[in-house]
Design a protein around this motif. Structure first.
Motif, PDB file in Angstrom:
ATOM      1  N   GLY A 119      29.156  32.631  36.854  1.00  0.00           N
ATOM      2  CA  GLY A 119      30.392  31.793  36.371  1.00  0.00           C
ATOM      3  C   GLY A 119      31.798  31.635  37.628  1.00  0.00           C
ATOM      4  N   ARG A 150      42.121  30.572  40.559  1.00  0.00           N
ATOM      5  CA  ARG A 150      42.355  31.632  39.741  1.00  0.00           C
ATOM      6  C   ARG A 150      44.088  31.182  39.946  1.00  0.00           C
ATOM      7  N   VAL A 190      32.102  39.758  35.678  1.00  0.00           N
ATOM      8  CA  VAL A 190      32.421  41.079  35.731  1.00  0.00           C
ATOM      9  C   VAL A 190      33.754  41.360  35.115  1.00  0.00           C
ATOM     10  N   MET A 191      34.167  40.250  35.058  1.00  0.00           N
ATOM     11  CA  MET A 191      35.754  39.785  33.175  1.00  0.00           C
ATOM     12  C   MET A 191      34.491  39.779  31.935  1.00  0.00           C
ATOM     13  N   MET A 223      39.751  31.375  30.126  1.00  0.00           N
ATOM     14  CA  MET A 223      40.006  32.540  31.136  1.00  0.00           C
ATOM     15  C   MET A 223      40.279  32.713  32.285  1.00  0.00           C
ATOM     16  N   TYR A 260      38.741  33.086  34.989  1.00  0.00           N
ATOM     17  CA  TYR A 260      37.933  32.338  36.353  1.00  0.00           C
ATOM     18  C   TYR A 260      37.834  31.041  35.574  1.00  0.00           C
ATOM     19  N   LEU A 279      35.402  48.604  40.934  1.00  0.00           N
ATOM     20  CA  LEU A 279      34.533  49.337  38.926  1.00  0.00           C
ATOM     21  C   LEU A 279      35.189  50.018  38.363  1.00  0.00           C
ATOM     22  N   SER A 321      35.463  37.310  38.629  1.00  0.00           N
ATOM     23  CA  SER A 321      34.034  36.480  38.226  1.00  0.00           C
ATOM     24  C   SER A 321      33.881  36.094  36.264  1.00  0.00           C
ATOM     25  N   ASN A 322      33.414  35.708  36.355  1.00  0.00           N
ATOM     26  CA  ASN A 322      33.119  34.881  34.788  1.00  0.00           C
ATOM     27  C   ASN A 322      31.934  36.302  34.666  1.00  0.00           C
TER      28      ASN A 322
END
Ligand SMILES: Cc1cc2nc3c(=O)[nH]c(=O)nc-3n(C[C@H](O)[C@H](O)[C@H](O)COP(=O)(O)OP(=O)(O)OC[C@H]3O[C@@H](n4cnc5c(N)ncnc54)[C@H](O)[C@@H]3O)c2cc1C
Lengths: 570, 197
Positions: B31, A67, B168-169, A60, A62, A415, B165-166
């Motif tokens: 995360g 990143r 939010v993702m 993933m 993260y 968001l 971030s872990n």
């Protein structure tokens, strides 16, 4: 796979040796082993096994410390590599680092390499457009380089052969300048790409926007299923290696296929130093290898040798293969080895916005994008520069959030991203003219850790390139304006050659041994059991991404080699 | 050649599949990848690339700033997700020396700024005042340019660290490793497009 160690001469003898396991070497291995030849593939890098050796494939975002970004320390240590966009935390392990394999830059040249089993087939962007008769006719028509010894009709069946096996997606567009192939379903265009396509069709004669052709499986046919490869899931993480085999690489396709025949021996950590020429027999008999780990020198023998170390490394190996008969490099009777090196020109980009088609957006993901075949000087000479450029184009409409606030507002906005406007972008892919002054040569007094001389690269753009760059920005601006795109921004980069990662030439094909190194079957004129079928063989560059053509030339030459062997001719 | 994707831009599928959230990650697992540096020990000081102290005091100040930028609501904010660690990691590893200098000296200037305009250190300001203070850094022409750079860098890295971030993702805007099939004529209104067709 057999484990080869120093053994008797017999144990070190094969029917065929292939140097390099990248896109072209993988194809040589597949064709030769399928035809029953015991084939040794020598690869200087480490082994990379399909799926098992793709450590980042399922990570993933993260899970990457930065990143994806490379750190300052890494960038400072790798000024050359840091110019390659594809070099990221997820693909770092497949790229050669600057200090690992130095070379001399007489003039700036960014040489981007992948030394491992699979070579750069793991990393490539998978664009696979065929050449047309106009590309093979080019040098003869326009009076540069030398005439190609083959024409489109000679290679067309081999394009079909490799496309069917590799799995190439595309639309049958019916364009003379970019022939159709054996296609899996095309990549869909989006609303604005379609709009641009129509606008070009209406307002510009001979300019066509099509779905680009690329080596991702939009559908997996029985041919690919038999290789253990399934449909591409549009993850767009190809450069990490694909656990589904959704795109073509040596690792997912040709090498495991060759292995299944039982005729393949793959030897990683094997730096080929030179080809051995037997003065008495008047032919090449094998290669000298330096084991990259033990630094031991070993010889391997074979009846035929395919040199597929990637264009510039193939030049290096041949130049390093000296004998009484060939004091300045194998097959180099005319002194042209290492000359007429060429590449592609990606020096301009253009972007804009579009207020139209607000009712549409895009959803989901696709592996390809769109392509405008060369339209300049296509059927006749019409500008003050030779040849022309193809164009990559794409349109997108993203969700993004207003980032001006602070606190709860900012969080809310992040968001709840909102749909923005359409953005479009394009880049040129220009043909360059092979010139005698663009050369690679051996740096006599400098060797690498394996005792190989370093390559000295002396290559630069010329006036023709500059004129073409300027033209591309003018023409694309005009095409963008005609389509109603606004806020057009052009970028004229002045990057060094090499970063196109399409280096070609130095061992060019031709009809006449006086002006070329290879014949129409990619055999060295002067040493017929040595075949060069990677980018080094290219007489001219055209505009299309070159690897599909290397694959087709390789398959064609390999099949010819087998026939000639059976007839006792090589 | 291929140009890299912009990680800060959201793809439609990421938003649309929010409801399909994979609820496998515990809420506050955070995360963020932990730093190798021992800088978060109570009394240790980080050796910054430039000659500016970065100790527990500065660490807390940075934490307050990221907390102000993206606060805890009914979901965790940047502080809870340890985004301050990420900001520091990125500044130290991936920013230019000029940025690093501005970042560390700018951080030191924050209290000078709030004392001048709000009569107290940043730590003593209440939440609203902190928001106002950060907002006004760019509006005051006499604000220290390094402080302005500090806010700019910290804000963009905080946003990135939060969105990537872990938590939010996986919980809020689930990232799909296997995206939806492409639709190039997707109705904009289904994505809340401001131009309804
Ligand atoms: C980011 C990126 C994007 C690209 N996009 C495209 C694209 O869209 N379309 C396209 O057509 N092309 C693309 N390319 C270019 C493409 O990858 C190359 O054209 C292709 O891989 C060349 O194949 P090759 O077999 O000649 O060499 P490579 O694939 O480079 O393989 C050569 C192999 O030979 C080995 N080797 C070298 N020297 C020796 C030696 N002395 N002894 C033993 N082994 C040796 C190397 O380790 C390597 O494994 C891209 C490349 C990159 C990096």
């Amino acid at each position: 796979m057999a484990n080869t160690n120093l053994g008797s001469v017999n144990q070190r003898s094969y029917d065929a040796i292939v140097i390099g396991s990248g896109i072209s070497g993988g194809w040589a291995a597949k064709e030769l082993t399928e035809k029953g030849l015991k084939t040794l593939v020598l690869e200087r890098g480490r082994d990379v096994k399909h799926i098992v050796d793709y450590p980042t494939a399922n990570k993933m975002p993260y899970e990457f410390e930065h990143r994806g970004d490379m750190s300052n320390a890494a960038r400072e240590a790798n000024p050359i590599l840091s110019r390659a966009n594809a070099w990221q935390e997820d693909s770092d392990h497949f790229f050669v680092k600057d200090n690992e394999h130095p070379y001399v830059q007489k003039k700036p040249f960014d040489w981007i390499r992948g030394y491992q089993v699979g070579g750069r087939s793991l990393l490539w962007a998978r664009q696979t457009q065929r050449w047309s008769q106009y590309d093979f006719d080019g040098p003869a028509r326009d009076g540069f380089a030398i005439d190609w010894p083959i024409r489109y009709k000679d290679i067309a069946p081999w394009y079909s052969h490799v496309e069917k096996f590799a799995g190439i997606s595309g639309n049958r567009d019916g364009l003379e300048e970019l022939p159709d192939g054996e296609f899996l379903p095309p990549n869909p265009l989006n609303a604005v790409e379609d709009h641009f396509r129509k606008s070009l069709q209406e307002k510009f004669e001979g300019r066509h926007l099509i779905a680009s052709r690329f080596a991702n499986l939009t559908k997996s046919t029985p041919t690919q299923l038999a290789q253990g490869r399934s449909q591409c899931l549009s993850r767009k993480l190809c450069r990490r290696g694909c656990p589904f085999g959704g795109y073509f690489s040596s690792n997912s396709s040709t090498l495991p296929w060759a292995e299944k025949t039982g005729n393949l021996t793959l030897r990683p950590h094997s730096v080929v130093h030179s080809v051995i020429y037997d003065e008495e027999k008047g032919r090449a008999t094998g290669v000298r290898v330096i084991d990259s780990q033990s630094k031991e020198a070993i010889e391997y023998y074979a009846k035929i040798i395919f040199v597929n170390a990637s264009a510039l490394n193939t030049n290096l190996i041949l130049m390093n293969s000296v004998s009484k008969r060939f004091p300045i490099g194998l097959g180099n009777d005319n002194g042209l080895l290492g000359k007429f090196v060429a590449f592609h020109n990606y020096n301009t980009t253009i972007r804009a916005e579009f207020d139209g088609l607000p009712e549409f957006a895009t959803f989901g993901s696709r592996p390809g994008s769109t392509y405008i075949p060369r339209f300049r000087n296509m059927f006749r000479q019409e500008t003050d520069f030779l040849r022309g450029y193809a164009t990559g184009f794409s349109a997108r409409r993203n969700l993004s959030s207003n980032r001006s606030g602070i606190g709860v507002d900012l969080k809310e906005s992040l968001l709840n991203p909102k749909l923005g406007g359409w953005h479009v972008g394009a880049h040129m892919m220009g043909e360059t003219i092979p010139k005698e002054s663009n050369t690679v040569s051996l740096e006599a007094n400098k060797t690498d850790s394996w005792g190989m001389p370093l390559l000295n690269i002396d290559i630069e753009y010329d006036d023709n390139d500059l004129k073409m760059e300027i033209d591309s920005l003018e023409q694309l601006s005009e095409m963008f304006t005609a389509a109603g795109f606004t806020n057009i921004k052009t970028t004229h980069k002045h990057q060094a050659p090499g970063i196109d990662i399409h280096e070609m030439g130095g061992v060019r094909m031709g009809k006449d041994p006086k002006t070329s190194l290879l014949n129409k079957w990619n055999q060295l004129h002067a040493c017929k059991n040595v075949f060069v079928t990677d980018g080094a063989c290219m007489t001219s560059t055209s505009t299309q991404n070159p690897s599909l053509t290397y694959m087709a030339l390789t398959a064609r030459a390999a099949n010819h080699a087998v026939e000639e062997m059976r007839k006792g001719n090589v | 050649m291929k140009t890299r994707e912009n990680p800060s831009i959201w793809t439609a599928s990421r938003l649309m599949n929010r409801r399909e959230a994979i609820k496998k990650t515990a809420l506050l697992s955070g995360g963020m990848i932990l730093l190798n540096h021992s800088l978060f020990g109570q009394n240790s000081s980080l050796s910054t690339p430039i000659n500016v102290t970065f100790g527990p005091k500065q660490e807390r100040l940075l934490q307050m700033v990221v907390d102000t930028l993206i606060p805890k609501t009914d979901t965790p904010g940047a502080k809870e997700l340890k985004v301050d660690h990420f900001v520091l990691l990125m500044v130290n590893d991936c920013h230019s020396e000029k940025d690093q200098t501005a970042f560390y000296s700018g951080l030191h200037n924050l209290d000078v700024f709030t004392e001048k305009y709000f009569g107290q250190s940043f730590a003593l300001c209440d939440t609203d005042t902190r928001v106002e203070a950060l907002n006004s850094v760019n509006k005051k022409s006499d604000a220290n340019p390094e402080l302005q750079a500090f806010i700019k860098i910290t804000k963009s890295r905080t946003i990135q660290g939060y969105l990537e971030s872990n938590y939010v993702m996986t919980e809020l805007l689930p990232h799909k490793m296997i995206p939806d099939p492409y639709d190039g004529y997707y109705p904009a209104r289904k994505l809340g497009g401001k131009f309804d067709g």
